[in-house]
Motif scaffolding. Sequence first.
Motif, PDB file in Angstrom:
ATOM      1  N   HIS A   1      -3.411  -4.441 -12.188  1.00 14.90           N
ATOM      2  CA  HIS A   1      -3.383  -4.424 -10.260  1.00 14.90           C
ATOM      3  C   HIS A   1      -3.078  -3.765  -9.580  1.00 14.90           C
ATOM      4  O   HIS A   1      -1.678  -4.028  -9.115  1.00 14.90           O
ATOM      5  N   VAL A   2      -3.934  -2.685  -8.726  1.00 15.02           N
ATOM      6  CA  VAL A   2      -3.039  -1.752  -7.384  1.00 15.02           C
ATOM      7  C   VAL A   2      -3.550  -2.230  -6.065  1.00 15.02           C
ATOM      8  O   VAL A   2      -5.223  -2.664  -6.125  1.00 15.02           O
ATOM      9  N   ALA A   3      -2.908  -2.488  -5.192  1.00 14.32           N
ATOM     10  CA  ALA A   3      -3.308  -2.877  -3.510  1.00 14.32           C
ATOM     11  C   ALA A   3      -3.549  -1.828  -3.029  1.00 14.32           C
ATOM     12  O   ALA A   3      -2.104  -1.727  -3.125  1.00 14.32           O
ATOM     13  N   ILE A   4      -3.740  -1.488  -2.020  1.00 14.08           N
ATOM     14  CA  ILE A   4      -3.950  -0.509  -0.990  1.00 14.08           C
ATOM     15  C   ILE A   4      -4.059  -0.479   0.178  1.00 14.08           C
ATOM     16  O   ILE A   4      -5.393  -1.310   0.371  1.00 14.08           O
ATOM     17  N   ILE A   5      -3.174  -0.783   1.188  1.00 11.67           N
ATOM     18  CA  ILE A   5      -3.529  -1.355   2.638  1.00 11.67           C
ATOM     19  C   ILE A   5      -4.284   0.741   2.837  1.00 11.67           C
ATOM     20  O   ILE A   5      -2.892   1.297   3.286  1.00 11.67           O
ATOM     21  N   MET A   6      -5.304   0.555   3.549  1.00 10.00           N
ATOM     22  CA  MET A   6      -5.646   1.723   3.321  1.00 10.00           C
ATOM     23  C   MET A   6      -5.181   2.366   5.109  1.00 10.00           C
ATOM     24  O   MET A   6      -6.224   1.835   5.987  1.00 10.00           O
ATOM     25  N   ASP A   7      -4.497   2.902   5.538  1.00 11.00           N
ATOM     26  CA  ASP A   7      -3.561   2.972   7.230  1.00 11.00           C
ATOM     27  C   ASP A   7      -4.065   4.897   7.379  1.00 11.00           C
ATOM     28  O   ASP A   7      -3.815   5.313   6.407  1.00 11.00           O
ATOM     29  N   GLY A   8      -4.263   4.847   8.625  1.00 10.45           N
ATOM     30  CA  GLY A   8      -4.428   6.371   9.553  1.00 10.45           C
ATOM     31  C   GLY A   8      -5.427   7.148   9.672  1.00 10.45           C
ATOM     32  O   GLY A   8      -5.479   7.873   9.245  1.00 10.45           O
ATOM     33  N   ASN A   9      -6.587   6.118   9.441  1.00 11.31           N
ATOM     34  CA  ASN A   9      -7.990   6.842   9.086  1.00 11.31           C
ATOM     35  C   ASN A   9      -7.754   7.193  10.936  1.00 11.31           C
ATOM     36  O   ASN A   9      -8.516   8.651  10.970  1.00 11.31           O
TER      37      ASN A   9
ATOM     38  N   GLY B   1       2.555   6.558   5.983  1.00 12.34           N
ATOM     39  CA  GLY B   1       3.890   6.254   6.107  1.00 12.34           C
ATOM     40  C   GLY B   1       4.694   5.202   6.954  1.00 12.34           C
ATOM     41  O   GLY B   1       5.275   4.921   7.078  1.00 12.34           O
ATOM     42  N   GLU B   2       3.598   4.529   7.522  1.00  7.53           N
ATOM     43  CA  GLU B   2       4.164   2.972   7.982  1.00  7.53           C
ATOM     44  C   GLU B   2       4.477   1.990   6.804  1.00  7.53           C
ATOM     45  O   GLU B   2       3.720   2.137   5.955  1.00  7.53           O
ATOM     46  N   GLN B   3       5.549   1.016   7.277  1.00  6.72           N
ATOM     47  CA  GLN B   3       6.194   0.463   6.202  1.00  6.72           C
ATOM     48  C   GLN B   3       6.192  -1.213   6.611  1.00  6.72           C
ATOM     49  O   GLN B   3       7.322  -1.590   6.605  1.00  6.72           O
ATOM     50  N   ARG B   4       5.017  -1.446   6.303  1.00  3.53           N
ATOM     51  CA  ARG B   4       4.849  -2.974   6.543  1.00  3.53           C
ATOM     52  C   ARG B   4       4.323  -3.466   6.182  1.00  3.53           C
ATOM     53  O   ARG B   4       2.787  -2.447   5.359  1.00  3.53           O
ATOM     54  N   VAL B   5       3.551  -4.857   5.786  1.00  2.50           N
ATOM     55  CA  VAL B   5       2.908  -5.137   4.537  1.00  2.50           C
ATOM     56  C   VAL B   5       1.222  -6.079   5.722  1.00  2.50           C
ATOM     57  O   VAL B   5       0.109  -5.634   5.153  1.00  2.50           O
ATOM     58  N   SER B   6       1.552  -5.785   6.931  1.00  3.02           N
ATOM     59  CA  SER B   6       0.175  -5.985   7.572  1.00  3.02           C
ATOM     60  C   SER B   6      -0.570  -7.754   7.737  1.00  3.02           C
ATOM     61  O   SER B   6      -1.533  -7.494   7.765  1.00  3.02           O
ATOM     62  N   ASN B   7       0.441  -8.245   7.356  1.00  2.00           N
ATOM     63  CA  ASN B   7      -0.301 -10.195   6.623  1.00  2.00           C
ATOM     64  C   ASN B   7      -1.610 -10.162   5.364  1.00  2.00           C
ATOM     65  O   ASN B   7      -2.656 -10.016   5.853  1.00  2.00           O
ATOM     66  N   PHE B   8      -0.933  -9.042   4.885  1.00  4.54           N
ATOM     67  CA  PHE B   8      -2.083  -8.490   3.298  1.00  4.54           C
ATOM     68  C   PHE B   8      -0.814  -9.414   2.284  1.00  4.54           C
ATOM     69  O   PHE B   8      -0.189  -8.930   1.674  1.00  4.54           O
ATOM     70  N   LEU B   9      -1.434  -9.730   2.028  1.00  2.00           N
ATOM     71  CA  LEU B   9      -1.470 -10.641   0.658  1.00  2.00           C
ATOM     72  C   LEU B   9      -0.218 -10.967   0.666  1.00  2.00           C
ATOM     73  O   LEU B   9       0.662 -11.011  -0.647  1.00  2.00           O
TER      74      LEU B   9
END
Length: 255
Positions: free
Chosen positions: A24-32, A201-209
């Motif tokens: 299982h891989v989860a991705i926080i898609m950031d930077g659009n 480059g952000e290093q936080r989970v941002s309320n994800f899982l």
Amino acid sequence: MSGEAKRTVAALPGEGVGEGMPAHVAIIMDGNGRWAARRGLPRFEGHRRGVEAIRRAVRTAGDLGIRYLTLYSFSAENWRRPAQEVSDLMGLLKRFVRHDLADLHAGNVRVRIIGAREGLAPDIRPLLDEAEQLTQGNTGLTLVIAFNYGGRQEIVRAVQALARKVREGGLDPEAIDAAALEAHLDTAGIPDPDLVIRTSGEQRVSNFLTWQTAYSEFVFIPDFWPDFDEATFRAALDEYFKRERRFGGLSARAV
């Protein structure tokens, strides 16, 4: 891992699966938005190119034999963004479901949606339901879309469900354990992520899982999400392969 198993993922053929591949891989898609701003383009163009990156990620995950891919597409806090941007994002979601769902289904991909559905626009919730219902019998990659999702909110919903069972007399409070809580999370039946990737480059989970990532490995990469491609995905997996997961215990070398 053996010397043979330490081959980099980048060296694997498209259909190859390396020993120790995360289930299982989860991705926080950031930077659009920042991707677009650096190119003098409207934020919408960054989001549109982000959809193309989603397609690449799904294809790569399927090729490598990853069983679950979870994408943080729209958080419970994203409603605070400007109304036009939210409208643009909803439009992209509708287009993605209408244009990509048939291909996902044909590719044996199962779609699951996590997040709150109450209060969603009447033209959004049916699309989410359709995606799940159409693909529920598929046995390949499970694509989990976190939409209107927040990890803390998910835990609150699970606790409320347990509290209702206690109030109705169907559950002894002393019987509530981690397994009982997990059974009431949106992700019930889905294994916890082995690897979480965050772009930009952000290093936080941002309320994800929040619950599920207690023992996940994290890889933070500088690339903005629209630039995420197969090579980037494989490089993140290579970093994961270097880790030694101990889950609170001692490493094999320390025993």
